[in-house]
Design a protein around this motif. Sequence first.
Motif, PDB file in Angstrom:
ATOM      1  N   UNK A 151     -42.523 -20.766 -69.461  1.00 45.85           N
ATOM      2  CA  UNK A 151     -43.472 -20.152 -68.540  1.00 45.85           C
ATOM      3  C   UNK A 151     -43.113 -18.677 -68.394  1.00 45.85           C
ATOM      4  N   UNK A 152     -43.962 -17.810 -68.941  1.00 41.56           N
ATOM      5  CA  UNK A 152     -43.732 -16.366 -68.932  1.00 41.56           C
ATOM      6  C   UNK A 152     -44.454 -15.771 -67.723  1.00 41.56           C
ATOM      7  N   UNK A 153     -43.678 -15.240 -66.751  1.00 48.48           N
ATOM      8  CA  UNK A 153     -44.293 -14.684 -65.536  1.00 48.48           C
ATOM      9  C   UNK A 153     -43.955 -13.207 -65.357  1.00 48.48           C
ATOM     10  N   UNK A 154     -43.639 -12.504 -66.446  1.00 51.21           N
ATOM     11  CA  UNK A 154     -43.304 -11.085 -66.339  1.00 51.21           C
ATOM     12  C   UNK A 154     -44.350 -10.297 -65.559  1.00 51.21           C
ATOM     13  N   UNK A 155     -45.610 -10.572 -65.815  1.00 51.87           N
ATOM     14  CA  UNK A 155     -46.672  -9.765 -65.208  1.00 51.87           C
ATOM     15  C   UNK A 155     -46.805 -10.001 -63.704  1.00 51.87           C
ATOM     16  N   UNK A 156     -46.173 -11.044 -63.186  1.00 49.30           N
ATOM     17  CA  UNK A 156     -46.183 -11.260 -61.740  1.00 49.30           C
ATOM     18  C   UNK A 156     -45.283 -10.263 -61.016  1.00 49.30           C
ATOM     19  N   UNK A 157     -44.394  -9.593 -61.776  1.00 54.32           N
ATOM     20  CA  UNK A 157     -43.528  -8.545 -61.229  1.00 54.32           C
ATOM     21  C   UNK A 157     -42.690  -9.059 -60.047  1.00 54.32           C
ATOM     22  N   UNK A 158     -41.998 -10.173 -60.276  1.00 57.41           N
ATOM     23  CA  UNK A 158     -41.131 -10.782 -59.271  1.00 57.41           C
ATOM     24  C   UNK A 158     -39.676 -10.548 -59.677  1.00 57.41           C
ATOM     25  N   UNK A 159     -38.852 -10.137 -58.736  1.00 58.41           N
ATOM     26  CA  UNK A 159     -37.438  -9.934 -59.040  1.00 58.41           C
ATOM     27  C   UNK A 159     -36.678 -11.255 -58.932  1.00 58.41           C
ATOM     28  N   UNK A 160     -35.501 -11.270 -59.519  1.00 54.35           N
ATOM     29  CA  UNK A 160     -34.652 -12.458 -59.443  1.00 54.35           C
ATOM     30  C   UNK A 160     -34.377 -12.849 -57.994  1.00 54.35           C
ATOM     31  N   UNK A 161     -34.098 -11.860 -57.145  1.00 58.67           N
ATOM     32  CA  UNK A 161     -33.721 -12.184 -55.777  1.00 58.67           C
ATOM     33  C   UNK A 161     -34.881 -12.785 -54.976  1.00 58.67           C
ATOM     34  N   UNK A 162     -36.111 -12.483 -55.365  1.00 57.63           N
ATOM     35  CA  UNK A 162     -37.256 -13.080 -54.679  1.00 57.63           C
ATOM     36  C   UNK A 162     -37.375 -14.576 -54.966  1.00 57.63           C
ATOM     37  N   UNK A 163     -36.797 -15.024 -56.073  1.00 51.85           N
ATOM     38  CA  UNK A 163     -36.820 -16.451 -56.412  1.00 51.85           C
ATOM     39  C   UNK A 163     -35.456 -17.107 -56.195  1.00 51.85           C
ATOM     40  N   UNK A 164     -34.606 -16.429 -55.450  1.00 55.95           N
ATOM     41  CA  UNK A 164     -33.258 -16.943 -55.166  1.00 55.95           C
ATOM     42  C   UNK A 164     -33.270 -18.368 -54.580  1.00 55.95           C
ATOM     43  N   UNK A 165     -34.146 -18.687 -53.614  1.00 55.40           N
ATOM     44  CA  UNK A 165     -34.138 -20.059 -53.076  1.00 55.40           C
ATOM     45  C   UNK A 165     -34.361 -21.122 -54.149  1.00 55.40           C
ATOM     46  N   UNK A 166     -35.226 -20.824 -55.127  1.00 55.25           N
ATOM     47  CA  UNK A 166     -35.476 -21.804 -56.185  1.00 55.25           C
ATOM     48  C   UNK A 166     -34.271 -21.927 -57.111  1.00 55.25           C
ATOM     49  N   UNK A 167     -33.571 -20.830 -57.334  1.00 59.07           N
ATOM     50  CA  UNK A 167     -32.379 -20.906 -58.175  1.00 59.07           C
ATOM     51  C   UNK A 167     -31.256 -21.667 -57.468  1.00 59.07           C
ATOM     52  N   UNK A 168     -31.187 -21.562 -56.144  1.00 59.34           N
ATOM     53  CA  UNK A 168     -30.223 -22.389 -55.401  1.00 59.34           C
ATOM     54  C   UNK A 168     -30.538 -23.876 -55.578  1.00 59.34           C
ATOM     55  N   UNK A 169     -31.829 -24.206 -55.589  1.00 55.30           N
ATOM     56  CA  UNK A 169     -32.219 -25.607 -55.820  1.00 55.30           C
ATOM     57  C   UNK A 169     -31.803 -26.059 -57.223  1.00 55.30           C
ATOM     58  N   UNK A 170     -31.895 -25.152 -58.199  1.00 47.98           N
ATOM     59  CA  UNK A 170     -31.420 -25.483 -59.548  1.00 47.98           C
ATOM     60  C   UNK A 170     -29.926 -25.792 -59.527  1.00 47.98           C
ATOM     61  N   UNK A 171     -29.171 -24.973 -58.823  1.00 46.70           N
ATOM     62  CA  UNK A 171     -27.717 -25.207 -58.728  1.00 46.70           C
ATOM     63  C   UNK A 171     -27.428 -26.577 -58.135  1.00 46.70           C
ATOM     64  N   UNK A 172     -28.171 -26.938 -57.104  1.00 51.78           N
ATOM     65  CA  UNK A 172     -27.974 -28.253 -56.483  1.00 51.78           C
ATOM     66  C   UNK A 172     -28.338 -29.376 -57.443  1.00 51.78           C
ATOM     67  N   UNK A 173     -29.452 -29.215 -58.134  1.00 52.21           N
ATOM     68  CA  UNK A 173     -29.935 -30.263 -59.027  1.00 52.21           C
ATOM     69  C   UNK A 173     -28.984 -30.491 -60.190  1.00 52.21           C
ATOM     70  N   UNK A 174     -28.395 -29.404 -60.727  1.00 51.75           N
ATOM     71  CA  UNK A 174     -27.549 -29.515 -61.918  1.00 51.75           C
ATOM     72  C   UNK A 174     -26.061 -29.369 -61.610  1.00 51.75           C
ATOM     73  N   UNK A 175     -25.704 -29.471 -60.325  1.00 47.05           N
ATOM     74  CA  UNK A 175     -24.293 -29.445 -59.893  1.00 47.05           C
ATOM     75  C   UNK A 175     -23.559 -28.210 -60.408  1.00 47.05           C
ATOM     76  N   UNK A 176     -24.200 -27.041 -60.275  1.00 48.37           N
ATOM     77  CA  UNK A 176     -23.591 -25.774 -60.672  1.00 48.37           C
ATOM     78  C   UNK A 176     -22.843 -25.199 -59.477  1.00 48.37           C
TER      79      UNK A 176
END
Length: 222
Positions: A151-176
């Motif tokens: 899923x390519x979302x470059x044109x949405x112009x979202x920074x990594x930190x704006x999606x930080x909550x979702x990346x935390x969920x990834x860490x929980x899901x994959x025990x990172x």
Amino acid sequence: KVLDICRQISMPENYLKTLLENLDEANIVLFGFEENEENSYYKAYLEFGGRFEETYRENPGRSGRFILHQGFKWDSIDNTRRAFANYTCFPMYSLEDMRRGLAGILNEEDSKRSLEIAEGILDEAAVRKHSNELLYLEVGEEDNPRKSFDLNIYRADITMQELYPWMLKMCQEYSIPLNEFHKLYEPVKTQKFGHLSGGIDRKGREFLTVYYGVKGSTGDWQ
């Protein structure tokens, strides 16, 4: 010059033949290197950005699809260990088409949390841009069970930190471990979020992968 590079890094002969057959149509050639605890791999990609216009012209509605990338991957020590992937692009997909695509790859029963994360990131991007500004691809490889999306979302112009909550969920899901995650995250948190890929890898394992900050490829697709 491209073939010389490929030979220097021991690209398998049948891959050299395929690459040569398609090189003239490619607008970008990419090289990569991947390493883990057990193996290291060379990677090469052809990108066919010129196929967008042809697909729009020949496929009214949402039916158009085409191979946007061909991916070649082989073990740096033993090039008989290899994988070839086609990246099929669906440039006319609506938001609902993309959601159905994600659900078809991340089975809701077996991958409920990962599907929730992927849909959440898609919805965040869709708030910023209409779905025709986003790009959905599916990836398959020969002779193994890999089935994944990109899923390519470059044109949405979202920074990594704006999606930080979702990346935390990834860490929980994959025990990172969060300390390991933050070592990677903190230096790049202001970079633009580029791609989310996920699905089932060539060993049958579920995965999600984040890409950021890449320039000169389908991040700037026309």
